[in-house]
Design an enzyme around this catalytic site. Structure first.
Site, PDB file in Angstrom:
ATOM      1  N   PHE A 208       0.833  -1.201   0.000  1.00  0.00           N
ATOM      2  CA  PHE A 208       0.000   0.000   0.000  1.00  0.00           C
ATOM      3  C   PHE A 208       0.870   1.254   0.000  1.00  0.00           C
ATOM      4  CE2 PHE A 208      -2.341  -3.241   2.378  1.00  0.00           C
ATOM      5  CZ  PHE A 208      -3.642  -3.131   1.922  1.00  0.00           C
ATOM      6  N   ASP A 209       0.483   2.245  -0.779  1.00  0.00           N
ATOM      7  CA  ASP A 209       0.971   3.597  -0.577  1.00  0.00           C
ATOM      8  C   ASP A 209       0.269   4.135   0.675  1.00  0.00           C
ATOM      9  OD1 ASP A 209       2.055   6.175  -0.989  1.00  0.00           O
ATOM     10  OD2 ASP A 209       0.344   6.764  -2.217  1.00  0.00           O
TER      11      ASP A 209
END
Length: 357
Positions: A208-209
């Protein structure tokens, strides 16, 4: 749905009645199917499941079929699909992610045979029912456990996502993904990697960013509008104030719940789920707020990588996630070039700047 805001309004009496009726319908259907003998695991009850809805073009490679649809129209497209219904479709960008979800399900069923808190994959497509045979044949060819279909015959399937209690929606159609995001459903547009890389078949790996993916875009707004120095100052001043949640926070929460089921069985070192935070933030200048936010949510991330603006692609090559979520297309494209299956989350201020370019 998991990951909901604690300030969400309580259901009305009419909604409670509808839920009670749905519960009774489910109980009646379950009682019927419980009398049927099958070795195949049944789909979990929607209220307990983590429902991942995937489009046919995300699950399978349908580039040629899409070309026929766009150039020759829907009738020729349906005719082509029917004429080729015994030709197996090749894997698409979400295929190995779905395979990894099913591996997690298999491990959960070994440890918790009667527990229904596991992934339920739904094929959510605007394809016509006449195309269904080819999709079913392809799903059976690969041994995928996808029992629930929603085929809307050319109409947008987005309205059905809430009815299916969808926790995550993956599609190759950016407009539908945008529509789903605006409806409050965690969603992303899938992009095929430009290189073939091996993926783990024993561990689901999700990257995930941070900002505008797990967290809100409040900090990104400051970067875009006031510059990097003001952003660093803002993050340090607000280090102990948790960031607001972003569109994918709920899905990370879902993964965390399943991880804890493995930990409870002394399977932490052999857990089939691993999560990664891959952020352009720098650790010293703006990392503490991120980690404290996750802690305030009661969530763990297995690995946190603060890149201080460096490209994400080379790091993702080492991680080899089944899926990487980011809100900025240049990160998605950079990951894609080096062989990572990337998914664009069209949320936050970055979308305004991308559209204006």
């Amino acid at each position: 749905m998991s990951g909901s805001d604690p300030e969400t309004p309580q259901p009305s009496d009419a909604e409670k009645a509808r839920l009670q009726e749905a519960e009774q319908d489910w109980a009646a259907a379950k009682a019927f199917y419980d009398n049927l003998v099958s070795k195949k695991p049944r789909p979990p009850k929607p209220q307990h499941a983590i429902t991942v809805a995937v489009s046919s073009r995300a699950l399978f490679d349908m580039v040629e079929e899409r070309r026929i649809y766009e150039e020759q129209g829907v009738e020729k497209y349906v005719e082509y699909q029917q004429n080729n219904e015994n030709v197996t479709l090749k894997p698409g960008p979400a295929f190995y992610f779905v395979k990894a979800l099913e591996h997690v399900n298999a491990r959960l069923l070994e440890l918790y045979p009667d527990d229904e808190e596991r992934f339920d994959i739904v094929l959510m497509t605007n394809n016509h029912a006449q195309v269904g045979v080819r999709l079913i044949n392809s799903i059976n060819h690969y041994g995928l456990t996808i029992e629930r279909f929603c085929m809307t015959g050319g109409k947008s399937p987005i309205g059905y996502l809430t009815a299916y209690l969808t926790n995550l929606y993956l599609s190759a159609d950016s407009e539908k993904v945008q529509e789903a995001i605006e409806a409050g459903i965690a969603s992303a547009t899938m992009f095929t990697a430009n290189k073939d890389v091996p993926y783990s078949d024993t561990q689901l790996r999700v990257a995930f960013d941070g900002d505008a993916v797990l967290f809100s875009d409040e900090s990104e707004q400051i970067v875009k509008e006031q510059g990097l120095d003001r952003f660093f100052e803002h993050e340090q001043l607000n280090e102990n104030k948790p960031l607001a949640q972003g569109p994918l926070k709920g899905f990370l929460e879902d993964l965390g719940k399943l991880q804890k089921k493995f930990y409870a069985k002394n399977e932490r070192l052999n857990c089939p789920i691993r999560t990664f935070l891959v952020t352009a933030r720098s650790a010293a200048s703006s990392g503490a707020r991120v980690l404290k936010t996750l802690r305030s949510w009661g969530l763990e991330i297995d690995e946190a990588l603060f890149l201080a603006g460096a490209p994400k692609g080379p790091i993702l090559v080492k991680i080899r996630p089944h899926i990487f979520f980011d809100d900025q297309m240049f990160h998605v494209e950079g990951a894609q070039k080096l062989g990572t299956i990337a998914a664009h989350v069209p949320y936050g201020i970055a979308q305004k700047y991308q559209k204006s370019v």
